[in-house]
Scaffold this active site. Structure first.
Site, PDB file in Angstrom:
ATOM      1  N   HIS A 171      18.392   7.415 -44.941  1.00 58.90           N
ATOM      2  CA  HIS A 171      17.357   8.183 -44.655  1.00 58.90           C
ATOM      3  C   HIS A 171      17.343   7.458 -43.155  1.00 58.90           C
ATOM      4  O   HIS A 171      16.274   8.880 -41.828  1.00 58.90           O
ATOM      5  CB  HIS A 171      16.178   7.394 -45.463  1.00 58.90           C
ATOM      6  N   ASP A 217      14.452   9.465 -34.671  1.00 58.06           N
ATOM      7  CA  ASP A 217      14.059   9.542 -36.379  1.00 58.06           C
ATOM      8  C   ASP A 217      15.355   9.607 -36.824  1.00 58.06           C
ATOM      9  O   ASP A 217      15.951  11.408 -36.617  1.00 58.06           O
ATOM     10  CB  ASP A 217      13.091   9.592 -36.431  1.00 58.06           C
TER      11      ASP A 217
END
Ligand code: ADQ
Length: 745
Positions: free
Chosen positions: A166, A382
């Site tokens: 992720h 991110d």
């Protein structure tokens, strides 16, 4: 019936203890939603940590937790305080998290924490193995559990394993600094399918795999231990409908149902009709660029003072990992910055920043999304960033502007957002102005496009696509047509060898009888090799043929005193046992003068590569070059050469880290055919490792035992992992004994 097991550090339900009472909280996060359909199918289960340590739980509470989780089809992995400290706060969040987000200055390499990471990963793998049956599918999530795929596979190879990361996957230059890099890669490569949010992360991962492990990759496939590991990007989406519907509800909510936050937001817009809200929402994490954002906002107010009293930054930060020192530092830095800027700019009617440091219920979150004119999302790094997508989904009127950092994975698919570099305050200030002044029609066009994509590729679709890719790999678990040489085949082969009368052993040299060396001259035969081949050749019914791309001079130097058959230059020259040399093909080599200078320019442009000139061919070796550059150069050279030689009866052969150009009517197949025509063999064994050996395999009858060295696509019937076992196989023939199975694991 086969089932799917989801594995993640935390479960979709987590627990807290308050006054000796257990409180369960259901996660509304994206992952839990996305996994809902996977999890609810059949008898699927979810394995993870409950959020409570062994020390916090007594027998009664454990029972309660287990009961509560059973209803949710979840199973806990039990962790103690020490595990949580070292594995979670330690290795996961002080090593992997900062390193994978390029924060090397925060990255710690502590052996104790690494050991704890391994132990806890083993606990997760054990829990999976306890509940998994052959044929089940396992989906492992995220950076806390990177060793789990291989740990599971080691004990049960009959499971299909997916892994999804992720967070970003860093470039090789970062990853190479990690002391346990090989082990971590081996851990992930235990999976059948490895998923990332973006193609950049896929590239970085493949680059690390190639450079650190030296494994071959083809497009997005890694050939690992005889398996094909697929690597691909699956950009994670959100539960679009949930946000969209909540935003519609927000518009029509009756007065008495409005939350305090909503009333405050409304009051704001009534009092300051010309005043716009800029929203940011994140976990309080140093990767999210919170101090940068505040400073950039200050820069904006200084650069465009006309916006004073006309904009407000609403900043929501969720407390996160607050016992890791860097997070504590970030919190005080943020508090200080907000205080300073509010102190500096505030007027009687206006404070520039509203700052909330807490978690908020879903409805409040949507109220904020729905009420804010601009979302300012500025992470330094991110993996994806779901907040950006949630903002878009919550814009029921198709208005609003998203200002998004290009360092977020989401930027790769949200082109209609205004993209910024989070370190460029000038650009952020100008972009904020552009966002605040954007005409309604333009907002509409941009938001509409963004909504279209995000509603289509939502979190369920993401999970479905991943599972589909994982399942499709299941049907072709072994894309190699050939079978791994196992004990049964070996027994069969030995029997057949002992019962035959006239035997041919066709043996490739480099990469088969000897391992690769950086320099071709260094790969000369050693005494052990001579010994095995001599014993094999001593039987007059055996014909030992070395069939190689090496030139006649070299093989003559090494083997002229031996009673072996030699085929050199890929099949130009043949020497039958100790008879004289004969030419299999009559060929010209005047073409070399034209091709040589071209290859030389590639040598100059590709450090570490070199040209080997053989009698009938030119070979460009790139084993020592940077693997990524070499692949590009090899492709380029291949194209240049192919375009030059189209009517020239030459061929370009792609070997193992070598491109070789030679006459197209010469190959190991034609040489093999010549041997077969001369004798009637009732046992044939052929072994080789590269592309040039495929011609030899192709030429041999079905009954021949053909073996490829290395797990790659091949015409051979069987394959072995690497050349370490080749001599053991020959030794077995020489001894005519059965070999032990332990040699071929
Ligand atoms: P995170 O770093 O947690 O996730 P993100 O993708 O933005 O980052 O998800 C945060 C989630 O928390 C969002 O769903 C948001 O609504 C929620 N949230 C944030 N602030 C909140 C608040 N104050 N109150 C309540 N909820 C709040 C990691 C990676 C990301 C990747 C995701 C999913 O770091 O890059 O997108 O996983 O793979």
């Amino acid at each position: 019936m086969n089932k799917t097991i989801i594995v993640s550090n935390r479960l979709p339900v987590s627990f807290k203890i308050d006054n000796q009472h257990l409180h369960a909280e259901t996660s509304i996060g994206g992952l839990a939603t996305g996994m809902k359909s996977v999890h609810s199918e059949g008898n699927g289960i979810w394995i993870g940590w409950s959020g409570l340590t062994e020390e916090q739980l007594n027998e009664k509470l454990t029972e309660e937790v287990d009961q509560a989780l059973k209803k949710e089809k979840c199973i806990t992995v039990s962790l103690n305080e020490n595990d949580v400290e070292n594995f979670y706060y330690g290795f996961s969040n002080r090593t992997l998290w900062p390193m994978f987000h390029y924060f090397m200055e925060y990255t710690e390499f502590e052996l104790d924490q690494w050991n704890s990471y391994k132990e806890v990963n083993q606990k997760f793998a054990d829990a999976v193995l306890e509940h998994a049956n052959d044929g089940d599918t396992i989906w492992v999530h995220d950076y806390q559990l990177m060793l789990v795929p291989q740990m599971i596979r080691d004990r049960n190879p009959n499971l299909t394993i997916g892994f999804f990361l992720h967070i970003p996957y860093p470039s090789y230059e970062i990853f190479r600094t990690f002391p346990w890099r090989e082990e971590l890669l081996a851990g992930i490569l235990g999976a059948n399918l490895i998923g990332f949010h973006t193609y950049d992360y896929v590239r970085h991962f493949l680059s690390s795999v190639k450079r650190i492990t030296g494994l071959e990759t083809k497009f997005n496939d890694v050939l690992y231990n005889g398996r094909i590991v697929k690597v691909d990007s699956f950009p994670m989406g959100i539960d679009y409908d949930r946000f969209h519907e909540a935003a519609l509800e927000h518009k029509t909510r009756p007065e008495d149902k409005k939350s305090d936050l909503m009333l405050k937001l409304e009051e704001h817009s009534q009092h300051f009709s010309d005043n716009k809200l800029i929203l940011s929402i994140d976990r309080m994490d140093y990767t999210k660029g919170i101090p940068n954002r505040i400073r950039a906002f200050e820069y904006f107010l200084n650069k465009y003072p006309e916006y004073k009293e006309r904009v407000r930054l609403v900043m929501l930060a969720v407390p996160s990992r607050s016992n890791v020192p860097q997070y504590q530092k970030l919190k005080s830095e943020t508090d200080e910055l907000v205080g300073r800027i509010n102190g500096k700019f505030a007027t009687v009617n206006w404070t520039p920043i509203w700052y909330f440091y807490r978690s908020m219920p879903f409805e409040d979150l949507v109220d904020l999304y729905a009420s804010s004119h601009v979302a300012l999302i500025t992470p330094i790094r991110d993996g994806m960033n779901l907040v950006a997508k949630e903002y878009i989904a919550s814009r029921a009127n198709h208005d609003g502007v998203l200002v998004l950092s290009e360092m977020a994975g989401a930027a790769k698919e949200m082109h209609e957002a205004l993209l910024i570099n989070p370190n460029n305050f000038e650009q952020i200030a100008d972009t904020l102005k552009q966002a605040l002044e954007m005409p309604h029609a333009e907002q509409h066009v941009r938001i509409k496009e963004l909504k279209k994509r995000i509603s289509r590729y939502n979190v369920e679709k993401w999970a479905e696509e991943f599972m589909k890719a994982l399942e499709s790999g299941k049907n072709t678990p072994d894309m190699l047509v050939s079978k791994k040489l196992d004990e049964n085949i070996i027994n069969d082969m030995t029997d057949s060898c002992s019962n035959s009368k006239k035997r041919l052993f066709l043996l490739d040299y480099d990469g088969t009888l000897v391992g690769f060396k950086n320099n071709p001259e260094a790969a000369m035969p050693d005494d052990d090799l001579y010994d095995i081949l001599d014993r094999l050749a001593a039987n007059e019914n055996n014909e030992v043929a070395i069939i190689s791309g090496r030139d006649r001079n070299t093989l003559e130097k090494w083997f002229s005193h031996k009673n072996y058959t030699l085929i050199t230059d890929h099949g130009v020259w043949l020497r039958k046992k100790s008879k004289d040399w004969e030419a299999i093909e009559r060929i010209k080599s005047d073409w070399k003068d034209k091709i040589r200078p071209i290859i030389e320019t590639f040598v100059d442009r590709t450090p570490g590569s070199f040209l080997e000139e053989k009698n009938y061919s030119l070979a460009w070796h790139y084993r020592k070059s940077d693997s990524e550059l070499a692949v590009i150069r090899a492709r380029e050279l291949g194209l240049v050469l192919t375009s030059l030689i189209s009517n020239n009866s030459l061929a370009v052969l792609e070997g193992n880290k070598v491109l070789e150009i030679k006459n197209s009517n010469v190959n190991k197949g034609r040489a093999t055919a010549k041997l077969l025509a001369a004798e009637d063999y009732d046992f044939i064994f052929a072994i080789g490792d590269d592309w040039t050996d495929e011609y030899m395999f192709e030429e041999l009858p079905q009954s021949a035992y053909t073996v490829k060295v290395g797990a790659q696509k091949t015409q051979a019937r069987y394959y072995i992992k690497d050349n370490n076992d080749v001599r053991k196989i020959l030794e077995g023939f020489a001894k005519k004994e059965k070999y032990g199975s332990e040699l071929y694991n």
